[in-house]
Motif scaffolding. Structure first.
Motif, PDB file in Angstrom:
ATOM      1  N   ARG B 117       0.823  -1.210   0.000  1.00 30.44           N
ATOM      2  CA  ARG B 117       0.000   0.000   0.000  1.00 30.44           C
ATOM      3  C   ARG B 117       0.853   1.255   0.000  1.00 30.44           C
ATOM      4  O   ARG B 117       0.406   2.328  -0.372  1.00 30.44           O
ATOM      5  CB  ARG B 117      -0.929   0.002   1.217  1.00 30.44           C
ATOM      6  CG  ARG B 117      -2.064  -0.996   1.066  1.00 30.44           C
ATOM      7  CD  ARG B 117      -2.816  -1.146   2.350  1.00 30.44           C
ATOM      8  NE  ARG B 117      -1.940  -1.705   3.394  1.00 30.44           N
ATOM      9  CZ  ARG B 117      -2.392  -2.218   4.525  1.00 30.44           C
ATOM     10  NH1 ARG B 117      -3.667  -2.238   4.770  1.00 30.44           N
ATOM     11  NH2 ARG B 117      -1.561  -2.714   5.410  1.00 30.44           N
ATOM     12  N   ARG B 121       0.487   3.672  -4.607  1.00 34.13           N
ATOM     13  CA  ARG B 121      -0.342   4.633  -3.886  1.00 34.13           C
ATOM     14  C   ARG B 121      -1.554   5.111  -4.653  1.00 34.13           C
ATOM     15  O   ARG B 121      -2.418   5.764  -4.081  1.00 34.13           O
ATOM     16  CB  ARG B 121       0.523   5.840  -3.508  1.00 34.13           C
ATOM     17  CG  ARG B 121       1.623   5.533  -2.542  1.00 34.13           C
ATOM     18  CD  ARG B 121       2.495   6.732  -2.336  1.00 34.13           C
ATOM     19  NE  ARG B 121       3.127   7.136  -3.582  1.00 34.13           N
ATOM     20  CZ  ARG B 121       4.300   6.676  -4.014  1.00 34.13           C
ATOM     21  NH1 ARG B 121       4.957   5.816  -3.301  1.00 34.13           N
ATOM     22  NH2 ARG B 121       4.800   7.085  -5.158  1.00 34.13           N
ATOM     23  N   ALA B 122      -1.622   4.805  -5.947  1.00 34.50           N
ATOM     24  CA  ALA B 122      -2.745   5.300  -6.742  1.00 34.50           C
ATOM     25  C   ALA B 122      -4.045   4.856  -6.081  1.00 34.50           C
ATOM     26  O   ALA B 122      -4.153   3.717  -5.620  1.00 34.50           O
ATOM     27  CB  ALA B 122      -2.658   4.757  -8.151  1.00 34.50           C
ATOM     28  N   PRO B 123      -5.026   5.759  -6.006  1.00 37.02           N
ATOM     29  CA  PRO B 123      -6.275   5.429  -5.305  1.00 37.02           C
ATOM     30  C   PRO B 123      -6.888   4.091  -5.747  1.00 37.02           C
ATOM     31  O   PRO B 123      -7.361   3.323  -4.897  1.00 37.02           O
ATOM     32  CB  PRO B 123      -7.191   6.599  -5.665  1.00 37.02           C
ATOM     33  CG  PRO B 123      -6.259   7.743  -5.901  1.00 37.02           C
ATOM     34  CD  PRO B 123      -5.011   7.158  -6.469  1.00 37.02           C
ATOM     35  N   GLU B 124      -6.855   3.775  -7.046  1.00 36.65           N
ATOM     36  CA  GLU B 124      -7.457   2.513  -7.517  1.00 36.65           C
ATOM     37  C   GLU B 124      -6.710   1.310  -6.950  1.00 36.65           C
ATOM     38  O   GLU B 124      -7.305   0.293  -6.608  1.00 36.65           O
ATOM     39  CB  GLU B 124      -7.434   2.401  -9.046  1.00 36.65           C
ATOM     40  CG  GLU B 124      -8.114   3.530  -9.795  1.00 36.65           C
ATOM     41  CD  GLU B 124      -7.218   4.737  -9.917  1.00 36.65           C
ATOM     42  OE1 GLU B 124      -6.025   4.557 -10.248  1.00 36.65           O
ATOM     43  OE2 GLU B 124      -7.687   5.857  -9.668  1.00 36.65           O
ATOM     44  N   GLN B 126      -4.977   1.225  -4.155  1.00 39.75           N
ATOM     45  CA  GLN B 126      -5.278   1.140  -2.730  1.00 39.75           C
ATOM     46  C   GLN B 126      -6.574   0.369  -2.528  1.00 39.75           C
ATOM     47  O   GLN B 126      -6.679  -0.491  -1.667  1.00 39.75           O
ATOM     48  CB  GLN B 126      -5.425   2.566  -2.153  1.00 39.75           C
ATOM     49  CG  GLN B 126      -4.164   3.392  -2.246  1.00 39.75           C
ATOM     50  CD  GLN B 126      -3.253   3.187  -1.057  1.00 39.75           C
ATOM     51  OE1 GLN B 126      -3.712   3.016   0.058  1.00 39.75           O
ATOM     52  NE2 GLN B 126      -1.951   3.177  -1.282  1.00 39.75           N
TER      53      GLN B 126
END
Lengths: 235, 415
Positions: B117, B121-124, B126
């Motif tokens: 994680r 780090r890209a929101p998707e 995560q």
């Protein structure tokens, strides 16, 4: 490894939240520049809305960190780690603010014809700043702090590109008064990107300090835009 | 092997049986102790106990006879992962990387022991990792872009490994090519339409003049036609360079292990440009070592790099009268990185002023549009150079003192 297992979990929670914040901040910077280059107002609005998430995350990290300090009274590297988390989250929150500010300028900039050359320069600046942010946050994941030395070099590069853009924007404003509005906004965008690079460098310093208890070696500042003037008569 | 003689078959069986007994030795020992214990407690005969133990041992030696271990059973998961060309990352319940195959390490660097994680780090990503750990089902794959050193797009799928192993796997499928083709098309159109507009407008203007005011002026006609020809030539060069850059950007990250001798490459480039140098009245001085200096990179692409650099030096540094090319192994690295080699092209012309240096590798960036046009520059040469060097983990550094010339230094990992 700590004897109290949940202390490790606390620390892991903090670093996980920081990484998620970092990912969002990176995404916002990326999207703000893309919105600017492609005159994409919808994307710009999304960036503005996303900033709220970063603010919330920062508050949460602060509260959690303070809670950990109060309950566990950490010492030495644990304390540095937790204080580091507070500082990094503050820097990332600022990165988000700067990206939001760039996104807000999209409408004003793209209303008029924008100088292609400056926009390319802005893209180059964004690429450097994002590269800086990515490398630094990757080090936060891998803790390979020895690679942080190159951060200073890139910071100098970012400053140099910024100074060059600054000069170019001034020149473009002098050429034609109609350029003043978009160019002033572009100037702020460039400054914001340069600041994003600075915040990334701050994060690097914090990571280095948390891991080694020493300061990241300094290097002289390269930003010379404060001394740039253009002679009107010469043009 | 089907006609193996009975003797060796017997020997083979004995070996297999011995192996199985060895494998099951702890279970067998426990069984023996238990049987002995039970027999003793029940006051039975020790002969019965021995018979029972022997029966158990026989079963242990024979039972697996049906399950002959084929190569696939002996294949370790690690070796299988290493053979997969897509990046593959195995992680545990705490999202810590347990194992990353060589393809993954090549793209993402060292990952072992790293919290996924934190690295993705890209929101998707995560969300993907969270879903995988939470419900251990098969969440929908997501797209992930790794930006450095060369942008790559992956379709990432996550799933648990086996039943109750507590391990999960992330598989990255490289989709960069499709994305690059799209990007290339868009970039090509954007750049071409913008950069071709100027020469086109100029040609249109001259045509208008030729048909109007200059209709009866043969002298002006000749001059205008000459200018128009120069403009069409410029457009052709521009399209060539744009295509060349697009092709480079299309190529996936270079296969590792390619290397070329910089001394040979540079000497070859200097040879091919002898004519151009003589025309410009520039002497090319070679400051090259006698022995080869190997650097990472393909020969053709490095040739393109030095052609661009030397041509620039000859054209823009013409007034200095000489250009020096040199190759050297870089002094020992302070940061403990890989050993590097350096090759520089130095001219003694007007130099580049400070504010332009950081930006000359941008596409279409021209220090001086007029002189660039006069030198038939397209504004893409250094962008091409930078792109090639990035592919091989190298970089370009530029030093210049206005009035004293400029030095372009290529830094590449030694091979």
């Amino acid at each position: 490894m700590h004897i109290v297992r949940s202390f490790d979990e606390d620390l892991k929670y903090l670093s996980g939240r920081i990484a998620a914040m970092g990912g969002l901040a990176e995404r916002m910077v990326e999207e703000s520049v893309s919105a600017l280059v492609h005159a994409d107002e919808t994307l710009a609005r999304k960036v503005v809305a996303d900033d709220l998430l970063l603010d919330i995350a920062e508050r949460e990290i602060d509260e959690k960190a303070i809670g950990i300090i109060a309950r566990r009274q950490p010492l030495a590297d644990d304390l540095r780690e937790i204080i580091g988390a507070i500082r990094i989250s503050a820097d990332l929150e600022r990165v988000g603010d700067l990206a939001k500010n760039n996104a807000k300028r999209v409408v004003a900039i793209t209303a008029a014809q924008q100088p292609v050359r400056v926009v390319r320069g802005l893209e180059a600046l964004a690429e450097l700043a994002l590269g800086q942010l990515k490398d630094v946050l990757d080090v936060y994941a891998t803790r390979a702090v020895s690679t942080l030395a190159s951060v200073r070099e890139r910071d100098a590069q970012i400053d140099a590109v910024y100074t060059s853009l600054f000069r170019e924007l001034l020149a473009s404003m002098m050429e034609d008064a109609r350029n003043i509005t978009p160019c002033t906004h572009l100037l702020f965008c460039a400054k914001n990107l340069e600041r994003i690079g600075d915040h990334a460098t701050n994060v690097a310093e914090t990571i280095y300090y948390a891991a080694t208890a020493e300061q990241l070696p300094e290097r002289s500042r390269q930003d010379k835009s404060h001394s740039v003037t253009l002679d009107v008569a010469a043009r | 092997m089907s006609d193996a003689d009975p003797e060796s078959a017997a020997a083979g069986f004995a070996r297999i049986a011995a192996g199985r007994l060895a494998e099951a030795r702890w279970t067998l020992a426990a069984a023996a102790v238990a049987i002995a214990g039970v027999t003793f407690a029940a006051g039975g005969s020790w002969l019965v106990a021995i018979a029972a133990i022997a029966a158990v041992a026989c079963v242990a030696a024979l039972t697996e006879a049906t399950a002959v271990r084929s190569p696939i059973d002996r294949l370790s998961a690690l070796r299988l992962a290493a053979a997969v060309s897509d990046p593959l990352v195995v992680f545990d319940r705490s999202a810590t990387v347990v194992q990353a195959n060589p393809a993954a390490e090549a793209v993402f660097g060292s990952l072992r022991g790293v919290d996924l994680r934190l690295r993705f780090r890209a929101p998707e990503m995560q969300e993907l990792i969270r879903q995988t750990l939470d419900d251990a089902t098969h969440p929908a794959p997501v797209d992930y872009v790794e930006r450095a050193p060369i942008e790559r797009l992956f379709r990432v799928a996550a799933s648990p490994v086996g039943d109750g192993t507590g391990l999960f796997v992330l598989v990255f499928r490289d989709q960069s090519e499709a994305r690059r083709i799209d990007r290339m098309r868009a970039d090509f159109i954007a750049n071409a339409s913008h950069e071709l507009r100027t020469p086109l407008a100029s040609i249109a203007g001259f045509i208008e003049t030729l048909r109007g005011p200059a209709r009866n002026d043969p002298k002006a006609q000749a001059r205008f036609l000459e200018i128009m020809q120069a403009q069409t030539e410029r457009m052709a060069r521009l399209i060539d360079d744009l295509l060349s850059l697009s092709r480079l950007e299309m190529k996936p990250l270079a296969a590792p292990g390619q290397s070329a001798d910089l001394v040979e490459v540079i000497a070859g480039v200097a040879d091919t440009l002898t004519h151009l140098a003589a025309e410009a009245g520039v002497v090319v001085e070679r400051n090259l070592p006698a022995e080869p200096v190997l650097a990472a990179g393909s020969r053709d692409e490095l040739t393109q790099v030095f052609e661009n650099l030397l041509e620039n030096a000859i054209k823009y540094g013409r007034s200095g009268g000489r250009v020096v090319v040199s190759v050297a192994r870089a002094p020992a690295q302070a940061a403990g990185g890989r050993p590097q080699v350096e090759a520089s092209v130095r001219d003694f012309g007007p130099g580049i002023s400070e504010e332009h240096i950081p930006r000359v590798t941008e596409r279409f960036y021209r220090v001086d549009a007029e002189s660039s046009r006069a030198q038939k520059g397209t504004g893409l040469g250094l962008a091409i150079v930078k792109h090639i060097l990035t592919r091989y983990g190298g970089r370009l550094s530029i030093a210049s003192q206005p009035g004293h010339g400029a030095a372009f230094t290529v830094h590449l990992p030694a091979a």
